[in-house]
Design a protein around this motif. Structure first.
Motif, PDB file in Angstrom:
ATOM      1  N   PRO A 124     -82.931  28.937  10.759  1.00 48.91           N
ATOM      2  CA  PRO A 124     -84.235  29.915  10.805  1.00 48.91           C
ATOM      3  C   PRO A 124     -85.047  30.244  11.849  1.00 48.91           C
ATOM      4  CG  PRO A 124     -83.893  27.252  10.586  1.00 48.91           C
ATOM      5  CD  PRO A 124     -82.324  27.722  10.541  1.00 48.91           C
ATOM      6  N   GLU A 125     -84.585  29.810  13.303  1.00 45.71           N
ATOM      7  CA  GLU A 125     -84.522  30.449  14.656  1.00 45.71           C
ATOM      8  C   GLU A 125     -84.368  31.588  14.820  1.00 45.71           C
ATOM      9  OE1 GLU A 125     -84.119  27.613  17.389  1.00 45.71           O
ATOM     10  OE2 GLU A 125     -84.447  29.131  19.223  1.00 45.71           O
ATOM     11  N   TYR A 126     -82.693  31.567  14.617  1.00 47.34           N
ATOM     12  CA  TYR A 126     -81.977  32.680  14.706  1.00 47.34           C
ATOM     13  C   TYR A 126     -82.774  33.853  13.798  1.00 47.34           C
ATOM     14  CZ  TYR A 126     -78.407  36.643  14.285  1.00 47.34           C
ATOM     15  OH  TYR A 126     -78.060  37.997  14.243  1.00 47.34           O
ATOM     16  N   THR A 127     -82.956  33.831  12.293  1.00 47.21           N
ATOM     17  CA  THR A 127     -83.923  34.908  11.544  1.00 47.21           C
ATOM     18  C   THR A 127     -85.112  35.029  12.312  1.00 47.21           C
ATOM     19  OG1 THR A 127     -82.897  33.097   9.758  1.00 47.21           O
ATOM     20  CG2 THR A 127     -83.931  34.870   9.328  1.00 47.21           C
ATOM     21  N   GLY A 128     -85.776  33.851  12.701  1.00 50.28           N
ATOM     22  CA  GLY A 128     -87.185  34.448  13.540  1.00 50.28           C
ATOM     23  C   GLY A 128     -87.319  35.448  14.228  1.00 50.28           C
ATOM     24  N   ASN A 129     -86.236  34.794  15.865  1.00 54.80           N
ATOM     25  CA  ASN A 129     -85.713  36.169  16.090  1.00 54.80           C
ATOM     26  C   ASN A 129     -85.573  37.254  15.875  1.00 54.80           C
ATOM     27  OD1 ASN A 129     -85.630  36.554  19.334  1.00 54.80           O
ATOM     28  ND2 ASN A 129     -83.896  35.461  19.538  1.00 54.80           N
ATOM     29  N   THR A 130     -84.626  37.335  15.221  1.00 53.83           N
ATOM     30  CA  THR A 130     -83.671  38.511  14.576  1.00 53.83           C
ATOM     31  C   THR A 130     -85.003  39.385  13.778  1.00 53.83           C
ATOM     32  OG1 THR A 130     -82.804  38.125  13.268  1.00 53.83           O
ATOM     33  CG2 THR A 130     -81.641  38.997  15.261  1.00 53.83           C
ATOM     34  N   ASP A 131     -85.659  38.843  12.941  1.00 56.22           N
ATOM     35  CA  ASP A 131     -86.245  39.764  11.878  1.00 56.22           C
ATOM     36  C   ASP A 131     -87.896  40.053  12.153  1.00 56.22           C
ATOM     37  OD1 ASP A 131     -83.950  38.796  10.655  1.00 56.22           O
ATOM     38  OD2 ASP A 131     -84.418  38.599   8.988  1.00 56.22           O
ATOM     39  N   GLY A 132     -87.517  38.616  12.925  1.00 54.59           N
ATOM     40  CA  GLY A 132     -89.196  38.920  13.197  1.00 54.59           C
ATOM     41  C   GLY A 132     -89.545  39.010  15.084  1.00 54.59           C
ATOM     42  N   LEU A 133     -89.206  38.094  15.591  1.00 52.70           N
ATOM     43  CA  LEU A 133     -89.588  38.747  17.088  1.00 52.70           C
ATOM     44  C   LEU A 133     -89.002  40.221  17.291  1.00 52.70           C
ATOM     45  CD1 LEU A 133     -89.669  35.671  19.223  1.00 52.70           C
ATOM     46  CD2 LEU A 133     -91.376  37.516  19.130  1.00 52.70           C
ATOM     47  N   GLY A 134     -88.373  40.561  17.140  1.00 55.28           N
ATOM     48  CA  GLY A 134     -86.935  41.537  17.151  1.00 55.28           C
ATOM     49  C   GLY A 134     -87.865  43.147  16.472  1.00 55.28           C
ATOM     50  N   THR A 135     -88.863  42.805  15.904  1.00 53.06           N
ATOM     51  CA  THR A 135     -90.074  44.061  15.376  1.00 53.06           C
ATOM     52  C   THR A 135     -90.138  44.037  16.410  1.00 53.06           C
ATOM     53  OG1 THR A 135     -89.316  43.258  12.788  1.00 53.06           O
ATOM     54  CG2 THR A 135     -91.124  44.969  13.184  1.00 53.06           C
ATOM     55  N   THR A 136     -91.387  43.082  16.840  1.00 52.40           N
ATOM     56  CA  THR A 136     -92.488  43.065  17.857  1.00 52.40           C
ATOM     57  C   THR A 136     -91.450  43.526  18.846  1.00 52.40           C
ATOM     58  OG1 THR A 136     -93.119  41.453  17.347  1.00 52.40           O
ATOM     59  CG2 THR A 136     -94.009  42.099  19.310  1.00 52.40           C
ATOM     60  N   ARG A 137     -90.290  43.357  19.663  1.00 55.66           N
ATOM     61  CA  ARG A 137     -90.127  43.976  20.535  1.00 55.66           C
ATOM     62  C   ARG A 137     -89.439  46.201  20.334  1.00 55.66           C
ATOM     63  NH1 ARG A 137     -86.340  39.394  19.727  1.00 55.66           N
ATOM     64  NH2 ARG A 137     -87.151  38.254  21.099  1.00 55.66           N
ATOM     65  N   LEU A 138     -89.083  46.444  18.686  1.00 60.58           N
ATOM     66  CA  LEU A 138     -89.172  47.139  18.601  1.00 60.58           C
ATOM     67  C   LEU A 138     -90.732  48.152  18.818  1.00 60.58           C
ATOM     68  CD1 LEU A 138     -87.204  48.363  15.764  1.00 60.58           C
ATOM     69  CD2 LEU A 138     -86.522  49.742  18.831  1.00 60.58           C
TER      70      LEU A 138
END
Ligand code: F7E
Length: 304
Positions: free
Chosen positions: A63-77
């Motif tokens: 769950p944490e890895y998924t939140g980091n890449t899919d969720g926060l990753g979008t914010t980073r972009l």
């Protein structure tokens, strides 16, 4: 690095561009510095954010890895685009998994009720995309795509699991196909058609969000029935239900309403569910060393 799907295309290292059809850069959705540098250097006209841990079942274990890449990753972009101020257009791969328990037909105003860490992370990314559009005027669109498949679909997703499983049974390498929940219903379209819709969204005058779906629903049971019958087999003799493939919470009932995409983008799906399954079977039978025409007949003859 998994490059199997692009290695047949001519590409180049950023320092060696001659003759290349595209340039491959490396990036990671958990690395803001790298993403910032990439967007600064390339100054792209358009970015399609399809990067994700996209397997719903696995998101319960990570769950944490998924939140980091899919969720926060979008914010980073989004932040990287905002920082350049160059007007890069942004496409976010939102998903029908955001609707979760909301009953069909699901359109752009249907409420979200995600049922997995994947769905929750995608709802966050969806709203960040909307927020950067409203707050900073970014040309940012969310495509809320229902399930889309092709012979390139990952082997763990249910359509590909079924078509590969059938090829393994016909090739004598397997006797049974073990599946999970046969009762859930999905609205499946062809990835080729859906990618066209993504591109259309970024060619509009104004950024917006669109549901992309066929409006036709099938259960997993029906998928098995259709696919096995295409090669002359009775699915009930081969499919076994295995609890290991059930999810802690599943999305039971998805069927999208693509009216807005039809009216505003002029988009329509071109490939039917049966044509798509047949194309996937043809690919998997050939990959298993079998002659597809022996089992499927001549597709071109059928089409005429
Ligand atoms: O499952 C059921 C399973 O894994 C579809 C991703 O691209 O589309 C995909 O998500 C249904 C579920 O896709 C098996 O319980 C039964 O109800 O093919 P799937 P998905 O979870 O709908 C959306 C739009 C995305 O955004 C996702 O990234 O089929 N099912 N038996 C099974 N599913 C799998 N994988 N394996 C089985 O054995």
């Amino acid at each position: 690095m998994n490059r199997g799907r692009i290695d047949h295309l001519e590409h180049a290292h950023p320092t060696h561009l001659a003759g290349a059809r595209f340039t491959l850069h490396y990036g990671d959705m958990t690395d803001s510095g790298g993403l910032n540098r990439l967007v600064m250097t390339v100054e792209p006209d358009e970015i399609y954010n399809l990067a994700a841990q996209s397997q719903v079942h696995i998101s319960f274990d990570q769950p944490e890895y998924t939140g980091n890449t899919d969720g926060l990753g979008t914010t980073r972009l989004l932040e990287a685009i905002r920082a350049t101020g160059r007007g890069t257009r942004f496409y976010q791969a939102s998903t029908s998994e955001m609707f979760g328990l909301t009953p069909p037909p699901q359109n752009e105003s249907a409420p979200f009720h995600p049922r997995s860490p994947y769905g929750v992370a995608k709802v966050y990314a969806h709203w960040m995309t909307v927020n950067y559009r409203e707050a900073y005027g970014l040309f940012a669109c969310s495509g809320i795509l229902f399930n889309h498949e092709s012979p390139r679909r990952g082997e763990n997703f249910v359509t590909r699991k079924v078509t590969r499983g059938i090829a393994a049974i016909l090739g004598g390498r397997s006797e049974k196909l073990r599946l999970g929940n046969l009762e859930s219903k999905r609205d499946w379209g062809h990835a080729r058609d859906y990618v066209e819709a993504m591109w259309m969204m970024l060619q509009q005058e104004k950024p917006d969000d669109y549901v992309i779906a066929t409006g036709i629903q099938w259960s997993i049971r029906q998928l098995a029935e259709v696919a096995f019958s295409m090669v002359g087999l009775d699915w009930q003799e081969y499919v076994e239900v295995d609890k290991a493939y059930f999810r802690p919470a599943d999305v039971p009932d998805l069927c999208g309403d693509p009216q807005k995409a039809r009216e505003v983008l002029g988009w329509r799906p071109k490939t039917s569910f049966r044509e798509m399954i047949e194309e996937m079977l043809e690919f998997d039978l050939a990959a298993a060393g079998l002659t597809p025409a022996t089992y499927l007949g001549d597709r071109s003859a059928k089409a005429s």
